[in-house]
Design an enzyme around this catalytic site. Sequence first.
Site, PDB file in Angstrom:
ATOM      1  N   HIS A  27     -10.909  -5.933   8.933  1.00  0.00           N
ATOM      2  CA  HIS A  27     -11.735  -5.759   7.775  1.00  0.00           C
ATOM      3  C   HIS A  27     -13.213  -5.003   7.650  1.00  0.00           C
ATOM      4  O   HIS A  27     -13.899  -4.901   7.046  1.00  0.00           O
ATOM      5  CB  HIS A  27     -12.212  -6.960   7.025  1.00  0.00           C
ATOM      6  CG  HIS A  27     -10.925  -7.726   6.701  1.00  0.00           C
ATOM      7  ND1 HIS A  27     -10.194  -8.629   7.574  1.00  0.00           N
ATOM      8  CD2 HIS A  27     -10.307  -8.095   5.376  1.00  0.00           C
ATOM      9  CE1 HIS A  27      -9.466  -9.267   6.774  1.00  0.00           C
ATOM     10  NE2 HIS A  27      -9.133  -8.856   5.561  1.00  0.00           N
ATOM     11  N   GLU A  62       0.882  -1.307  -0.098  1.00  0.00           N
ATOM     12  CA  GLU A  62       0.003  -0.015  -0.025  1.00  0.00           C
ATOM     13  C   GLU A  62       0.760   1.140  -0.082  1.00  0.00           C
ATOM     14  O   GLU A  62       0.418   2.256  -0.682  1.00  0.00           O
ATOM     15  CB  GLU A  62      -0.960   0.186   1.227  1.00  0.00           C
ATOM     16  CG  GLU A  62      -2.064  -0.944   0.872  1.00  0.00           C
ATOM     17  CD  GLU A  62      -1.915  -2.295   1.467  1.00  0.00           C
ATOM     18  OE1 GLU A  62      -2.599  -3.147   1.176  1.00  0.00           O
ATOM     19  OE2 GLU A  62      -0.672  -2.653   1.671  1.00  0.00           O
TER      20      GLU A  62
END
Length: 668
Positions: A474, A407
Site C-alpha cells: 500500500h 482492476e
Amino acid sequence: MSTQVTTPTEIQYNKANLDSTELLELYKNMLKPRMIEEKMLILLRQGKVSKWFSGIGQEAISVGVTMSLKKEEYILPMHRNLGVFTTRDIPLYRLFSQWQGKANGFTKGRDRSFHFGTQEFKIVGMISHLGPQLGVADGIALASNLQNKKQVTAVFTGEGGTSEGDFHEALNVASVWNLPVMFCVENNGYGLSTPTSEQYNCKDIADRALGYGMESHIIDGNNIIEVYTKVRDIAESLRKDPRPVLLEFKTFRMRGHEEASGTKYVPQDLLDAWAKKDPLENFQAFLKDEGVLTETQEVAFRSEILKEINEHLQIANEEKAITPSESEELNDVYKPFDYKEVTKNKETKEVRFIDALSDGLKQSMERHEDLVIMGQDIAEYGGAFKITDGFVEQFGKDRVRNTPICESAIVEAAMGLSISGIKSVVEMQFADFVTSGFNPVVNYLAKSHYRWNQEADVVVRMPCGGGVAAGPFHSQTNEAWFTKTPGLKVVYPAFPADAKGLLATAINDPNPVLFFEHKALYRSIRQEVPTDYFTLPFGKASLLKEGNQVTIITYGAGVHWALEILEKNPEIQADLLDLRTLQPLDIEAIYASVKKTSRAIILQEDSLFGGIASDISSMIMENCFEALDAPVKRVASMETPIPFINQLEEQYLAKGKFESALKELLAY
C-alpha cells in the site's frame, strides 16, 4: 489422445421462416471469407503475406453473429473472424493493405492481420493478450445503457481465452451491471495445440454462466441458420431487456492455430469427422436440395467474388510501400490535445491536498456531464480516502460507480467508454493495485491511438507513496512503470492547487493519464486554492526557489522533503524544480537551471535503479555535460520493498539521505 471436443453430428437445417433472399445472403456472406482465405493461403505460400490465422470451418459463427447485429452496434472479433469484417462490407483492398502493412490499411503498418479497429465499421479488433477485449465490450455496453441507445455489443473469444482472469472479471461486471453483451465463445477444440481436456474441467463452457447469474446458450457453430436465428432473437431480447448472455458455439478449427503450426497434434479421425460438417459445403448442399441455390447462381456468386478479390488485390499490390517518417511515428503516439487554459479566479480558500482533489473532481463532473467515475467503494462510502464523499447524492450511481474488485476489467471498461465517446476516471484504491490491471493499461490504453487512431480518454487515479506505515502493498510509488511506456501521460503533483488544476487538465486530455496522489500529502499539506474550476498545463515544471549553487529536481513528497532541508540550511542557494508532470517532462526547465547552477541533484521516493531519476541524470549528462562542475547526483529509497514499521520505513525512504547527499555534491 483424449480430447473434450464434441464429436460432430449431421447438420439439421430448419429454414425458420427465412425466405430465399435471406438464405442466399447467408450463403454468399460465408462464401466470401472462404474464398478470400483460400487466396490468402496461396499468397502465404508465395511469401506475399507474413502470417495467417485461418477461420476455415468457422465462418457460420462470424457471419451469423454479424448479420444478427445492426450496423451501428459494435463487434469485437478475434483473428479467425474474417467473416465479421467482410459482412460489415469493409472494402477488400483495405483489408489486403492491412495484411500487407500498407497505408490503406487501418494501422499504418504498425500492427498486423486483425489487430485493428475501425469506428467507421464499428469493429474493435483484438490484441494478442485476448482477454482485455471482453472488458472493453463491457464499457461499450455500459455506454449504450448510459446513453439509452438500446444497442447490443458482441465480443468474441476462443475456449482458450475463457481460462484468463479477464473472462471471469468481464462476465461478472456485465452481470452485476446488467450490460447488453453477447459473450461469444468459439469452442473450436484447441488452444493452439492444447486440447480442451487440458484447459477446463466442466462439460460445457456455457455452464459457467450459472456462477455469474446470467443465461447461456449452446449453439451449433457450424449451422448458419441456427447461429443467425438464435443470435438474432437473443440480440433483440437484449435490446429490450439489457443483460449479458454467454453463447458457446460448438465448432472446430480445421487448420493450425496459424499456418506455420500445422495440425499434426490433432487425431486424423477427428479432422475427418469435422470436415464432413463443413458449414459452407453443408449449407450449399441444403440450399441446392431446397431449390434455393442453382448451379448457375453458384458459379455466378463465385465469379463475382473472385473478380472482387483480384481487383482489390491489384489495388493493394500497386499501393506503394510505407515510407518511414520519424515525426509521424512520434506524433501518433498521443492524440493531439489542444490545451485550453482556464485561469484561476481571485477567490481562494485554504484547503488540504485531498480537498483540492475532491473539489477539482467534482467541478470536472459538473463540467463534463457524461464523465463517469469508477472504483471500489467510491459511491456511498466515498472511497477509501473519502475523495468522492457525497458524489453519489449529486451525480447519481450511473456516473459514480462502485465496482467489483477487478482492476483489469474496470480499466478495460473505461477503454470501452472512450470508444463510445465517454470520458472516465478510474480510482485505484491504492497505486499498488494497478498491477492487477497492468495489462490493459500498458498494452491497451497506451497503444490504441498509435495502433488505430483510437484515443483512450481515461484518467487512472493512483493514491501512492510511503510515510504512512502502510507496508509493501500500500506504499509503492510506481511511476517508473508508466513513464517507460509510450502512450501514457504521468502526472505527480506536490501541492493542492497543482493537484486541482492538473486533474482538470488530465480529464480534458483525450489521452490516458496516470495521476499520482501521494497519500502522505492528502491531509498534511494545506494551501490557498482558487475555489472555481481552473486548469494547468502539462509539461511545465514549477520553480519554487531560485539560487545559483545547485539545481534540485524532484516531485511529489520529495518536493516537501527538499523544502524542509533548504529551510534548515538557509545558506544553500538552490533552484528547486517541482516537475509536476513526468510525462511530458519539462526538459527545457531542467536544462536551463542546470546550465545556470552547474550542479544537479535528483530526488525521488522510488528505489534508485530504473527510476526516472536515472533517465533525467542521463539526459543532463548528455546535453549539459560542459556546464557541469560535478557529477549529477541521484538520491532515492533503498533497493528493497517498502517496509511497514516506522523505523524501517524511515530508514528505507530517500528523505533521510537527501541532506547529506546535497552537501556532498556542493562540496565536490
